[in-house]
Scaffold this motif. Sequence first.
Motif, mmCIF file in Angstrom:
data_model
loop_
_atom_site.group_PDB
_atom_site.id
_atom_site.type_symbol
_atom_site.label_atom_id
_atom_site.label_comp_id
_atom_site.label_asym_id
_atom_site.label_seq_id
_atom_site.Cartn_x
_atom_site.Cartn_y
_atom_site.Cartn_z
ATOM 1 N N MET A 1 6.073 16.531 -4.002
ATOM 2 C CA MET A 1 6.217 15.808 -2.746
ATOM 3 C C MET A 1 5.346 14.554 -2.725
ATOM 4 O O MET A 1 5.769 13.525 -2.220
ATOM 5 N N VAL A 2 4.135 14.637 -3.290
ATOM 6 C CA VAL A 2 3.251 13.480 -3.321
ATOM 7 C C VAL A 2 3.883 12.354 -4.143
ATOM 8 O O VAL A 2 3.853 11.190 -3.736
ATOM 9 N N ASP A 3 4.465 12.714 -5.288
ATOM 10 C CA ASP A 3 5.110 11.692 -6.119
ATOM 11 C C ASP A 3 6.260 11.016 -5.383
ATOM 12 O O ASP A 3 6.466 9.807 -5.521
ATOM 13 N N LEU A 4 6.989 11.771 -4.595
ATOM 14 C CA LEU A 4 8.085 11.213 -3.801
ATOM 15 C C LEU A 4 7.538 10.219 -2.771
ATOM 16 O O LEU A 4 8.092 9.128 -2.591
ATOM 17 N N CYS A 5 6.452 10.577 -2.111
ATOM 18 C CA CYS A 5 5.833 9.682 -1.124
ATOM 19 C C CYS A 5 5.300 8.418 -1.793
ATOM 20 O O CYS A 5 5.458 7.318 -1.259
ATOM 21 N N LYS A 6 4.676 8.574 -2.964
ATOM 22 C CA LYS A 6 4.171 7.411 -3.697
ATOM 23 C C LYS A 6 5.317 6.494 -4.109
ATOM 24 O O LYS A 6 5.237 5.275 -3.956
ATOM 25 N N ARG A 7 6.401 7.078 -4.592
ATOM 26 C CA ARG A 7 7.557 6.280 -5.004
ATOM 27 C C ARG A 7 8.134 5.532 -3.802
ATOM 28 O O ARG A 7 8.477 4.353 -3.899
ATOM 29 N N HIS A 8 8.236 6.208 -2.660
ATOM 30 C CA HIS A 8 8.748 5.561 -1.451
ATOM 31 C C HIS A 8 7.845 4.399 -1.036
ATOM 32 O O HIS A 8 8.335 3.318 -0.669
ATOM 33 N N LEU A 9 6.546 4.580 -1.124
ATOM 34 C CA LEU A 9 5.615 3.523 -0.750
ATOM 35 C C LEU A 9 5.756 2.322 -1.689
ATOM 36 O O LEU A 9 5.790 1.170 -1.231
ATOM 37 N N VAL A 10 5.879 2.565 -2.979
ATOM 38 C CA VAL A 10 6.063 1.473 -3.949
ATOM 39 C C VAL A 10 7.381 0.753 -3.703
ATOM 40 O O VAL A 10 7.436 -0.482 -3.716
ATOM 41 N N GLU A 11 8.439 1.502 -3.438
ATOM 42 C CA GLU A 11 9.737 0.881 -3.154
ATOM 43 C C GLU A 11 9.678 0.041 -1.885
ATOM 44 O O GLU A 11 10.256 -1.050 -1.816
ATOM 45 N N THR A 12 8.970 0.536 -0.883
ATOM 46 C CA THR A 12 8.809 -0.220 0.362
ATOM 47 C C THR A 12 8.042 -1.507 0.100
ATOM 48 O O THR A 12 8.439 -2.589 0.548
ATOM 49 N N MET A 13 6.947 -1.400 -0.644
ATOM 50 C CA MET A 13 6.146 -2.578 -0.954
ATOM 51 C C MET A 13 6.945 -3.592 -1.774
ATOM 52 O O MET A 13 6.804 -4.802 -1.572
ATOM 53 N N ALA A 14 7.796 -3.111 -2.660
ATOM 54 C CA ALA A 14 8.618 -4.002 -3.487
ATOM 55 C C ALA A 14 9.590 -4.816 -2.632
ATOM 56 O O ALA A 14 9.989 -5.914 -3.017
ATOM 57 N N ALA A 15 9.947 -4.298 -1.474
ATOM 58 C CA ALA A 15 10.877 -4.995 -0.579
ATOM 59 C C ALA A 15 10.165 -5.979 0.349
ATOM 60 O O ALA A 15 10.819 -6.731 1.067
ATOM 61 N N LEU A 16 8.834 -5.992 0.325
ATOM 62 C CA LEU A 16 8.061 -6.877 1.191
ATOM 63 C C LEU A 16 7.519 -8.047 0.366
ATOM 64 O O LEU A 16 6.718 -7.839 -0.546
ATOM 65 N N PRO A 17 7.929 -9.268 0.666
ATOM 66 C CA PRO A 17 7.485 -10.428 -0.126
ATOM 67 C C PRO A 17 5.961 -10.545 -0.225
ATOM 68 O O PRO A 17 5.427 -10.954 -1.251
ATOM 69 N N GLU A 18 5.255 -10.169 0.819
ATOM 70 C CA GLU A 18 3.795 -10.262 0.817
ATOM 71 C C GLU A 18 3.159 -9.339 -0.223
ATOM 72 O O GLU A 18 2.041 -9.572 -0.680
ATOM 73 N N CYS A 19 3.865 -8.284 -0.576
ATOM 74 C CA CYS A 19 3.335 -7.289 -1.513
ATOM 75 C C CYS A 19 3.767 -7.534 -2.955
ATOM 76 O O CYS A 19 3.461 -6.734 -3.840
ATOM 77 N N ALA A 20 4.442 -8.651 -3.198
ATOM 78 C CA ALA A 20 4.803 -9.003 -4.576
ATOM 79 C C ALA A 20 3.518 -9.235 -5.364
ATOM 80 O O ALA A 20 2.471 -9.548 -4.785
ATOM 81 N N PRO A 21 3.570 -9.095 -6.689
ATOM 82 C CA PRO A 21 2.359 -9.266 -7.501
ATOM 83 C C PRO A 21 1.595 -10.569 -7.259
ATOM 84 O O PRO A 21 0.380 -10.598 -7.372
ATOM 85 N N GLU A 22 2.273 -11.633 -6.910
ATOM 86 C CA GLU A 22 1.598 -12.908 -6.639
ATOM 87 C C GLU A 22 1.459 -13.182 -5.143
ATOM 88 O O GLU A 22 0.991 -14.249 -4.748
ATOM 89 N N GLY A 23 1.876 -12.227 -4.309
ATOM 90 C CA GLY A 23 1.810 -12.413 -2.865
ATOM 91 C C GLY A 23 0.402 -12.237 -2.326
ATOM 92 O O GLY A 23 -0.500 -11.798 -3.033
ATOM 93 N N PRO A 24 0.228 -12.544 -1.046
ATOM 94 C CA PRO A 24 -1.096 -12.454 -0.426
ATOM 95 C C PRO A 24 -1.520 -11.021 -0.100
ATOM 96 O O PRO A 24 -2.671 -10.773 0.215
ATOM 97 N N GLY A 25 -0.577 -10.095 -0.173
ATOM 98 C CA GLY A 25 -0.868 -8.704 0.175
ATOM 99 C C GLY A 25 -0.688 -8.455 1.659
ATOM 100 O O GLY A 25 -0.578 -9.388 2.457
ATOM 101 N N LEU A 26 -0.647 -7.180 1.992
ATOM 102 C CA LEU A 26 -0.534 -6.765 3.397
ATOM 103 C C LEU A 26 -1.570 -5.688 3.666
ATOM 104 O O LEU A 26 -1.968 -4.944 2.765
ATOM 105 N N GLY A 27 -1.942 -5.569 4.920
ATOM 106 C CA GLY A 27 -2.870 -4.525 5.327
ATOM 107 C C GLY A 27 -2.191 -3.155 5.334
ATOM 108 O O GLY A 27 -0.963 -3.053 5.368
ATOM 109 N N GLN A 28 -3.007 -2.147 5.303
ATOM 110 C CA GLN A 28 -2.517 -0.766 5.271
ATOM 111 C C GLN A 28 -1.590 -0.462 6.443
ATOM 112 O O GLN A 28 -0.553 0.165 6.282
ATOM 113 N N LYS A 29 -1.957 -0.898 7.632
ATOM 114 C CA LYS A 29 -1.170 -0.592 8.834
ATOM 115 C C LYS A 29 0.247 -1.155 8.725
ATOM 116 O O LYS A 29 1.222 -0.468 9.044
ATOM 117 N N ALA A 30 0.376 -2.386 8.271
ATOM 118 C CA ALA A 30 1.701 -3.012 8.133
ATOM 119 C C ALA A 30 2.529 -2.281 7.088
ATOM 120 O O ALA A 30 3.730 -2.057 7.277
#
Length: 78
Positions: A1-30
């Motif tokens: 279950m933890v791996d599923l949650c981690k995968r979902h979080l990575v997939e979500t971050m991949a869809a957010l431009p701010e979280c791209a490898p060269e992006g500025p990043g996002l805070g935990q809450k967002a």
Amino acid sequence: MVDLCKRHLVETMAALPECAPEGPGLGQKAIEEAAGFVLALPEHDGWLTWSLLVSLSIDGTVEVLQPGKRNKKYRLAG
């Protein structure tokens, strides 16, 4: 279950431009809100997402910006 949650979080971050490898990043809450991990537990909300982000940063999947300070930002490692 933890791996599923981690995968979902990575997939979500991949869809957010701010979280791209060269992006500025996002805070935990967002990131938590985008992933649908808001649990609405008054004094405990955020622990699930924080734990997953720490685990992903240890394995090199996520980069932590502003380490050692409050208001860290996270993005996918390049």
